[in-house]
Motif scaffolding. Structure first.
Motif, PDB file in Angstrom:
ATOM      1  N   MET A 160      -0.783  87.053  53.378  1.00 49.37           N
ATOM      2  CA  MET A 160      -0.739  88.220  52.492  1.00 49.37           C
ATOM      3  C   MET A 160       0.659  88.822  52.531  1.00 49.37           C
ATOM      4  O   MET A 160       1.280  89.083  51.511  1.00 49.37           O
ATOM      5  CB  MET A 160      -1.759  89.237  52.992  1.00 49.37           C
ATOM      6  N   GLU A 214       8.101  95.234  36.401  1.00 48.08           N
ATOM      7  CA  GLU A 214       6.840  95.610  35.766  1.00 48.08           C
ATOM      8  C   GLU A 214       6.697  97.112  35.654  1.00 48.08           C
ATOM      9  O   GLU A 214       5.679  97.618  35.216  1.00 48.08           O
ATOM     10  CB  GLU A 214       5.662  95.040  36.558  1.00 48.08           C
ATOM     11  N   GLU A 215       7.702  97.829  36.114  1.00 43.20           N
ATOM     12  CA  GLU A 215       7.617  99.286  36.082  1.00 43.20           C
ATOM     13  C   GLU A 215       7.474  99.768  34.636  1.00 43.20           C
ATOM     14  O   GLU A 215       8.111  99.260  33.736  1.00 43.20           O
ATOM     15  CB  GLU A 215       8.903  99.852  36.694  1.00 43.20           C
ATOM     16  N   ARG A 216       6.598 100.713  34.428  1.00 34.67           N
ATOM     17  CA  ARG A 216       6.474 101.275  33.086  1.00 34.67           C
ATOM     18  C   ARG A 216       6.654 102.769  33.154  1.00 34.67           C
ATOM     19  O   ARG A 216       5.734 103.502  33.507  1.00 34.67           O
ATOM     20  CB  ARG A 216       5.109 100.937  32.491  1.00 34.67           C
ATOM     21  N   LEU A 237       7.171  88.218  46.450  1.00 32.47           N
ATOM     22  CA  LEU A 237       7.032  88.786  45.123  1.00 32.47           C
ATOM     23  C   LEU A 237       7.724  90.126  44.959  1.00 32.47           C
ATOM     24  O   LEU A 237       7.898  90.606  43.859  1.00 32.47           O
ATOM     25  CB  LEU A 237       5.551  88.928  44.790  1.00 32.47           C
ATOM     26  N   ILE A 238       8.122  90.697  46.073  1.00 34.62           N
ATOM     27  CA  ILE A 238       8.618  92.067  46.013  1.00 34.62           C
ATOM     28  C   ILE A 238       9.878  92.137  45.156  1.00 34.62           C
ATOM     29  O   ILE A 238      10.200  93.156  44.573  1.00 34.62           O
ATOM     30  CB  ILE A 238       8.874  92.606  47.439  1.00 34.62           C
ATOM     31  N   ALA A 259      10.665  94.476  31.977  1.00 34.90           N
ATOM     32  CA  ALA A 259      10.125  93.692  30.871  1.00 34.90           C
ATOM     33  C   ALA A 259       9.488  94.601  29.824  1.00 34.90           C
ATOM     34  O   ALA A 259       9.576  94.350  28.625  1.00 34.90           O
ATOM     35  CB  ALA A 259       9.092  92.709  31.392  1.00 34.90           C
ATOM     36  N   TYR A 260       8.868  95.673  30.298  1.00 37.68           N
ATOM     37  CA  TYR A 260       8.201  96.585  29.379  1.00 37.68           C
ATOM     38  C   TYR A 260       9.207  97.231  28.452  1.00 37.68           C
ATOM     39  O   TYR A 260       9.019  97.278  27.230  1.00 37.68           O
ATOM     40  CB  TYR A 260       7.433  97.640  30.167  1.00 37.68           C
ATOM     41  N   THR A 303       3.321  86.501  50.924  1.00 39.69           N
ATOM     42  CA  THR A 303       3.257  86.520  49.457  1.00 39.69           C
ATOM     43  C   THR A 303       3.892  87.789  48.939  1.00 39.69           C
ATOM     44  O   THR A 303       4.654  87.774  47.971  1.00 39.69           O
ATOM     45  CB  THR A 303       1.792  86.442  48.994  1.00 39.69           C
ATOM     46  N   CYS A 304       3.573  88.897  49.606  1.00 39.92           N
ATOM     47  CA  CYS A 304       4.142  90.173  49.184  1.00 39.92           C
ATOM     48  C   CYS A 304       5.660  90.101  49.232  1.00 39.92           C
ATOM     49  O   CYS A 304       6.352  90.504  48.299  1.00 39.92           O
ATOM     50  CB  CYS A 304       3.690  91.303  50.089  1.00 39.92           C
ATOM     51  N   ASP A 354      12.406  86.348  33.296  1.00 32.31           N
ATOM     52  CA  ASP A 354      11.095  86.982  33.443  1.00 32.31           C
ATOM     53  C   ASP A 354      11.091  88.399  32.877  1.00 32.31           C
ATOM     54  O   ASP A 354      10.097  89.092  32.956  1.00 32.31           O
ATOM     55  CB  ASP A 354      10.628  86.962  34.901  1.00 32.31           C
ATOM     56  N   SER A 356      10.553  94.891  25.871  1.00 30.40           N
ATOM     57  CA  SER A 356       9.615  94.634  24.786  1.00 30.40           C
ATOM     58  C   SER A 356       9.496  95.846  23.865  1.00 30.40           C
ATOM     59  O   SER A 356       9.329  95.701  22.660  1.00 30.40           O
ATOM     60  CB  SER A 356       8.261  94.210  25.354  1.00 30.40           C
ATOM     61  N   CYS A 372       9.180  93.069  41.491  1.00 35.87           N
ATOM     62  CA  CYS A 372       8.166  94.079  41.192  1.00 35.87           C
ATOM     63  C   CYS A 372       8.641  95.145  40.234  1.00 35.87           C
ATOM     64  O   CYS A 372       7.905  95.626  39.412  1.00 35.87           O
ATOM     65  CB  CYS A 372       7.625  94.707  42.475  1.00 35.87           C
TER      66      CYS A 372
END
Lengths: 187, 337, 203, 642
Positions: free
Chosen positions: A12, A26-28, A19-20, A68-69, A15-16, A153, A72, A23
């Motif tokens: 766990m 993906e902030e919105r 991926l950190i 990414a947000y 993986t974190c 990404d 877009s 992260c």
């Protein structure tokens, strides 16, 4: 079974860790952060030097290029504010293409931002007062994604309403070549 | 029957409070009335089945219950099995018959509900957007086409056909009091009929998850007598009201020189963008922001300044206007009757 | 738990330990894998025909795929059934040299199939991003190529294995199952070819 | 094979145990943990992991309920709420229900119930677990890092497409599907092969306990249903990463195709979750009614027909899309038809209880709960099957109530029953009775408080997947009630966990057969030895232990020095041949690591598949490559069939 929990937690954690890195992409942030307004104020309207002179590009990083947000959103605004009317979907038309690595007025975020806000001779209108600063920065991020300047990404994929032969996410990376010459003359 | 239903609400469900206005069980149209009837039919059947099964289960368990810990298994009980076979066969037969009844009534009701039509219906085009509803009342003469948003007026007692489409993702058009829902699918256009019988204002809601502000994608359906509807329609056809009031003119200026103009249309001015809702007759609507806020000066000002506070993720940006500009803008918008 | 006592026993010590075909558990596993992949392909065919119903012209806006490589590959596929059958037969007989030969020939056929498959992609006459039709034929061919590549690699590994001294009875049954899976790959290839080249023209 | 009377050496017991144990013992130590392939180990791993994700999914549910407790609540906000409801749904379906009900219990119980030493393809079963675990970690790591999927567990296009779902959130979801479906498919193959080929001699098809029938039907349902969702999620992923046009309406793509493919999986999946529940009910009812199940044949036929009909009803999830009315009526009919086999099952259970001698022990409480809750869910399903009513209640909280009644009623209640029933087998100790009743009543009352109110909310127009609602709707206090219920349910589950840990230490010793039930898992010690059965049993009836002849034979002649198992005929269960079962190996783990690398890499770069496929191939070859010593030994001893 004794090791089960240790392994579970360990993987766990691993993986974190892996991926950190991605992260914040993906902030919105729905509400405009004061930071983006601050960025706006530091930008000078570049005094133009037609004729191949290199202007020092203000080195301001655009926080939206990490999201990414936001990119877009920029893409959506690019269409909605009818940038496509002149620039098509990056391919150019009345206005210059945005998918190549030629930047008449510089390809750094701040250059593009002031191009949008202050306009450019030969047709690019000034949008200051119309487009709020944070939206302009989102558009800047999208414009830069068109020539592969953003991480894959973050860059948007194909559109849902037109044939995207090559979505920004699959555009080969290019380096902005800054101010490359005199503004094109209108034919 | 009505009394029985009320009794059912009270007894079966316990004292669970008052009947809500916004409900698929308070029908205001012929279709929802049919559906409501079918609902109650199936409800009573289900209730009967439920009670029967529970009674049989409870009795069946209780009658053979033993408290011994070490009970050897029953190996044979031919007589019991024979009786059980008969009972199960009867129960299955009854089930099949009941299902046929449900199927038959369901198909008949479905035909009735879908069968609504008219040679000369009121036609409304509904286009779903993230996260608002565009409603158009098309007219062969283009400038007589009415464009409005989030508030749909329909005449009472006349069939209405809705031509549905979506501008972005899947939405679903639903007014519980009037008719079941219909998805608006990108790439598909479909027609969908309904009729309102009782005048009133009915709340509608997007029923298909469509992103961040799905929760606030509401609209209002105003069902009114035909003459009132016609008045509304002719009022909506007009371009925006022209005023000579200086504060209104000032607000108009603010509207046309700020970001508003990039997304909104006010017919009769230069603002003609189709990104956001048409605001030509904004002041005639009861609610703003997808039936989220009431249409008053205060909420309008708050909405313009910081829409993300009310609806985080909504596509309208914040507009931090100076107070007097904001006042003027609100005054202008409130003048758009 | 221990029920060892003086009691009746069912003696199974005389039963064989190497069996072929439906008796073999691995055979059943292979069949189940084939069902999964078959279901996947069936769903893809269904998608293809679904898209067909949603479009007025077919193939929409692009040329139908060129036939040359597809037909050539189809013929090679059908011919490759022979070494597969041969391998099967020899494996069941426990004939190691026969099985070796069959596997090598089958692997060569597989290599030819893969080479032709590469050309097939270029003969589709469309980019996968052109439209839904193009995406579907690319996916049809792509998924099948994945099957093909998997079984090709398996065949190569088995062929190499066949030349070691590690071939016991279960390996022979693996050779057998591999051939059966090859039949499946060929069968799917034929149907896929029919859809990609035939249905595109005929519908 | 002839049954012969012999007298095995009486002193055999201890040495037999030692010989078998040295052959079958699971490897120990840190490295050994990754090599274990025995089905009891893998089954328990599945159950524990899936239960952890049940808890995590439950925590999300409680957080969502807190957000909805009052109107215009600012507790979560839309972005987080959307992630939570998506991850909650996906977790409960893909990471909890199928892995626990089908895979966990299946892998643990099936080899014991068929009377085998291990599952067929044990390494594939181990692979199935690791790939599932990595899928879980991948998906949840995403949520913790703000990359949690936020487009619903169904991820309808175009909302989930590249245009409206920027970032990697939906890709994480789509790839989680690939992980879990691959895992489920691998398990399906293992279970189907075990059931068809490893049954104890004498266990012909018509003597298989219901749970085996259910697992067999389920395996085939998984095999036919899962490819559909793997396909749709792969197409979605390709649309998002390499720009294919499968779901782009402007380029011939189709948004309804996605829904068709998704629900072609999605509806059978409901039955994949519910059928294990029915099998648990049958098993527990049989054990506590103290009699053979009534209507065995009817139950078998029902299970099979549910398996078939489950594939014919998917369109009832799409009634609101406006498909042609004739087609819709057909799917209404199909949906109503599926009521018949379900009803038959209910009637058979009631008939069994009616003519049994019912012991109302703890697992039976949950079965009673199942009857109550699932009946309500099933009957509200009747309303949803009717197109006109469905168009009104579709996508409202009425549907949320309905499927929680069906899924919690049909899966979670039987699951708790099954846990109270089989945990003594797994741990060797009984669970506490008093705590069990607290668990039941808290969960039962909390459940009904939460979800019964949702029927009203739905009828009053509250749509699903809304992060908040305006106060004018008057939904506030019903929502508050539901939130309180959710908290109560949460406490109920905590009581279970407490009970589990308490019982592991202080619980009464269970012994081999605490319930005096009839199937073969009760013929061995609790927990079972590494080799399951000292002597492989034979079977004389549907309830192997109840129906055993006074001198029921056992299997002899299976080698004890290697992991040899008996393979029997699919139909009659006659001994067919002997087969060596694969031993411990770390290759499945490495193969799962490599495969996960491929899946995760493909989310970020489609091109990476080209090089991440290499380690996958290497690990698979390593997995397969025979050891020299083993092949030489086999060559020396093998017997070829004629």
């Amino acid at each position: 079974m004794r090791y089960a929990h240790a392994i579970f937690l360990g993987s766990m954690f691993l993986t974190c860790l892996l991926l950190i890195l991605g992260c914040q992409r993906e902030e919105r942030n729905f509400r405009q952060s004061p930071a983006s307004a601050a960025v706006v104020n530091t930008i000078q309207v570049s005094d133009l030097h037609p004729g191949g002179q290199q202007v020092a590009s203000p080195t301001i990083s655009n926080q939206y290029e990490e999201s990414a947000y936001a990119v877009s959103q920029g893409k959506q605004l690019f269409e909605q504010f009818n940038c496509v009317g002149c620039h098509a979907n990056g391919g150019g038309g009345i206005g210059p293409p945005l998918m190549d690595n030629q930047w008449i007025y510089g390809g750094e975020p701040a250059n593009i931002f002031s191009t949008i806000m202050e306009g450019r001779p030969n047709g690019m209108p000034a949008w200051r007062g119309r487009i709020p600063a944070n939206q302009a920065w989102e558009i800047v991020a999208y414009v830069r994604s068109l020539s592969g300047l953003l991480a894959k990404d973050v860059a948007p994929g194909r559109s849902d309403h037109m044939s995207g032969k090559r979505p920004p996410a699959n555009t080969p990376r290019q380096t902005p070549t800054g101010i490359t010459g005199a503004p094109e003359q209108k034919q | 029957m009505k009394a029985l239903r009320t009794l059912a609400w009270i007894i079966v469900f316990g004292l669970l409070g008052c009947q809500s206005n916004h409900s698929s069980l308070s029908a205001a149209g012929p279709q929802s009335k049919n559906i409501e009837w079918l609902y109650w039919l199936i409800f009573w059947i289900c209730l009967a089945v439920f009670v029967l099964v529970m009674v049989f289960f409870a009795h069946g368990t209780a009658r053979t219950k033993v408290d011994e810990q070490e009970m050897a298994p029953v190996m044979e009980n031919p007589e019991g099995d024979r009786r059980a076979r008969v009972a199960v066969s009867v129960a299955v037969t009854v089930t099949v018959i009941t299902l046929f009844v449900v199927l038959a009534f369901s198909i008949v009701t479905g035909n009735t509900v879908e069968g609504l039509s008219s040679k000369n219906p009121v036609t409304i085009q509904i286009i779903g957007h993230q996260w608002w509803w565009e409603a158009r009342y098309p007219n062969p003469q283009a400038d007589l086409t009415v464009v409005t948003a989030n508030e749909i007026h329909v005449p009472v007692g006349l069939p209405v056909v809705v031509l549905t489409s979506s501008a972005d993702v899947i939405h679903s058009f639903w007014v519980p009091n009037i008719q079941g829902k219909r998805d608006l699918l990108p790439g598909y256009q479909s027609a969908f009929w309904f009729q309102a019988d009782k005048p009133g204002i009915y709340h509608g809601q997007c029923a298909e998850f469509c992103g961040e502000q799905h929760a606030h994608m509401g609209f209002e359906m105003v069902a009114e007598p035909v003459d009132k509807f016609q008045n509304w329609l002719s009022q909506q056809r007009k371009p925006s009201a022209q005023s000579t009031d200086p504060s209104v003119l000032r607000g108009r200026e603010v509207f046309l020189t700020h970001s508003c103009v990039l997304c909104h249309t006010v017919r009769g001015t230069d603002a003609g963008s189709k990104v956001g809702p048409d605001l030509t007759h904004l002041a005639s609507r009861r609610m703003i922001a997808g039936a989220t806020l009431s249409n008053e000066s205060g909420s309008l000002a708050g909405w313009i300044t910081d829409p993300q506070r009310v609806k985080p993720g909504v596509l309208m940006p914040a507009n931090p206007l100076p107070p007097d500009d904001l006042d003027a803008l609100v005054t202008y918008l409130r003048s758009l009757q | 738990m221990e029920r060892v006592s003086e009691r009746a026993v069912l003696d199974v010590s005389g039963l064989p330990s190497v069996v072929f075909g439906p008796r073999n558990v691995v055979w059943l596993g292979t069949i189940l894998f084939m069902l999964i992949e078959g279901a996947m392909m069936a769903m893809l065919y269904a998608s293809y025909f679904y898209y067909r119903t949603r479009s007025t012209d077919w193939p929409p806006g692009v040329m139908p795929p060129a036939l040359t490589y597809g037909v050539a590959n189809g013929i090679v596929f059908l011919l490759s059934l022979a070494p597969a059958w041969w391998t099967r037969k020899k494996s069941r007989a426990g004939d190691i040299s026969g099985a070796r030969m069959g596997l090598v020939v089958l692997a060569i056929f597989g290599a030819v199939n893969i080479a032709l498959r590469v050309y097939e992609f270029s003969a589709l006459n469309c980019e996968w991003s052109a439209n839904a039709y193009a995406s579907t034929v690319w996916m049809l061919l792509g998924v099948h190529s994945a099957h093909l590549a998997t079984d090709f690699i398996e065949t190569v590994v088995l062929a190499v294995l066949a030349f070691t001294d590690r071939v016991d009875g279960t390996r022979f049954s693996d050779f057998d199952e591999n051939s059966m899976y090859w039949y499946f790959v060929v069968g799917v290839a034929v149907v896929t070819d029919f859809v990609i080249y035939g249905a595109t023209r005929l519908l | 094979m002839a049954v012969v009377q012999t007298n095995p050496p009486v002193s055999a017991t201890d040495s037999l145990h030692q010989r078998l144990d040295s052959t079958w013992r699971e490897p120990s130590g840190f490295g050994g943990w990754f090599k274990r392939v025995h089905h009891t180990t893998i089954g328990i791993r599945f159950i524990v992991t899936a239960f952890i994700f049940f808890l995590l999914g439950g925590i999300l549910a409680v957080l969502m309920r807190l957000q909805l407790a009052r109107p215009e609540n600012k507790f979560l906000g839309p972005d987080r709420y959307n992630q939570f409801f998506t991850v909650h749904g996906s977790t409960m379906i893909f990471l909890f229900a199928v892995p626990l009900m089908f895979q966990g219990f299946g892998i643990y119980l099936v080899p014991l119930i068929v009377g085998a030493r291990n599952i067929a393809f044990p390494r594939l079963a181990a692979f199935s677990y690791y790939i599932y675990l990595f899928g879980c970690l991948f998906f949840w790591a995403g949520l913790l890092l703000n990359t949690g999927a936020d487009r619903g567990w169904f991820a309808y296009v175009t909302l989930s497409g590249p245009d409206y779902s920027p970032g990697k959130r939906v890709d994480f979801w789509a790839q989680m599907i690939t992980f879990t479906e691959l895992s489920a498919l691998a398990t399906a193959i293992c279970l189907a092969a075990t059931i068809l080929r490893h049954r104890a001699p004498g266990m012909s098809l018509n003597r298989m306990p219901m749970i085996l029938w259910e697992k067999l039907v389920l395996s085939f349902m998984v095999i036919f249903a899962m490819p559909a969702v793997m396909l749709s999620s792969s197409m979605l992923l390709l649309d998002r990463t390499v720009g294919t046009q499968f779901f782009n309406p402007a380029e011939g793509g189709d948004v309804l195709l996605y829904q068709h493919l998704f629900w072609f999986f999605g509806h059978p999946d409901v039955y994949i979750i519910f059928l294990p529940g029915t099998a648990f009910v049958t098993t527990i009812v049989t054990a506590f009614a103290r009699r053979h199940i009534f209507g065995y044949l009817a139950l078998v036929v029902s299970t099979i027909s549910i398996g078939f009909l489950g594939f014919g009803v998917w369109v009832h999830h799409m009634f609101a899309t406006g498909l042609p009315q004739m087609g819709e009526s057909f799917f209404t009919a199909a949906t109503l038809m599926i009521v018949i086999p379900t009803a038959v099952q209910f009637f058979c259970w009631i008939a069994t209880l009616w003519h049994g001698r019912v012991q109302f022990k703890l697992p039976m409480w949950w079965i009673a709960g199942f009857f109550f809750v699932f009946m309500i869910g099933g009957l509200s399903g009747l309303m949803l099957a009717s197109v006109p009513v469905d168009t009104q209640v579709h996508d409202t909280f009425f549907v949320v109530a309905h499927f929680h009644y069906v899924l919690i009623g049909g899966a979670v209640f039987p699951m708790f029953g099954a846990l109270y029933f089989w945990v003594p087998k797994m741990t060797g100790r009984m669970l506490n009775d008093a705590l069990g009743k607290w668990n039941f009543w808290l969960f039962f009352i909390g459940f009904n408080m939460t979800f019964f109110t949702m029927h009203f909310l739905g009828l009053r127009g509250m749509t699903r997947r809304v992060y908040t609602y305006v106060p004018e709707m008057n939904w506030g206090w019903l929502n508050l009630l539901a939130t309180c219920g959710a908290l109560l349910m949460g406490v109920g589950v905590l009581v279970f966990i407490l009970n589990f840990f308490w019982s592991r230490k202080y619980g009464a010793i269970a012994g081999p057969d605490p319930w005096r039930a009839g199937s073969l898992e009760w013929a061995t010690s609790s927990p079972p030895q590494s080799y399951n059965f000292a002597e492989l049993p034979t079977v004389n009836g549907r309830e192997a232990l109840w129906d055993a002849a006074p001198n029921q034979p056992v299997v002899a002649g299976i080698r004890e020095d290697i992991r040899e198992t008996l393979v029997t005929d699919s139909l009659d269960g006659d001994p067919d041949h002997r087969m060596e079962s694969p031993g411990p190996s770390a290759w499945p783990f490495w193969a799962a690591v490599a495969t996960s690398g491929l899946f995760i890499g493909s989310v970020f770069s489609a091109r990476s598949v080209l090089y991440t496929a290499v380690p996958v191939a290497i690990t698979l070859i390593g997995w397969y490559w025979p050891r020299w010593g083993v092949s030489q030994r086999r060559k020396a001893t093998e017997v070829w069939s004629e």
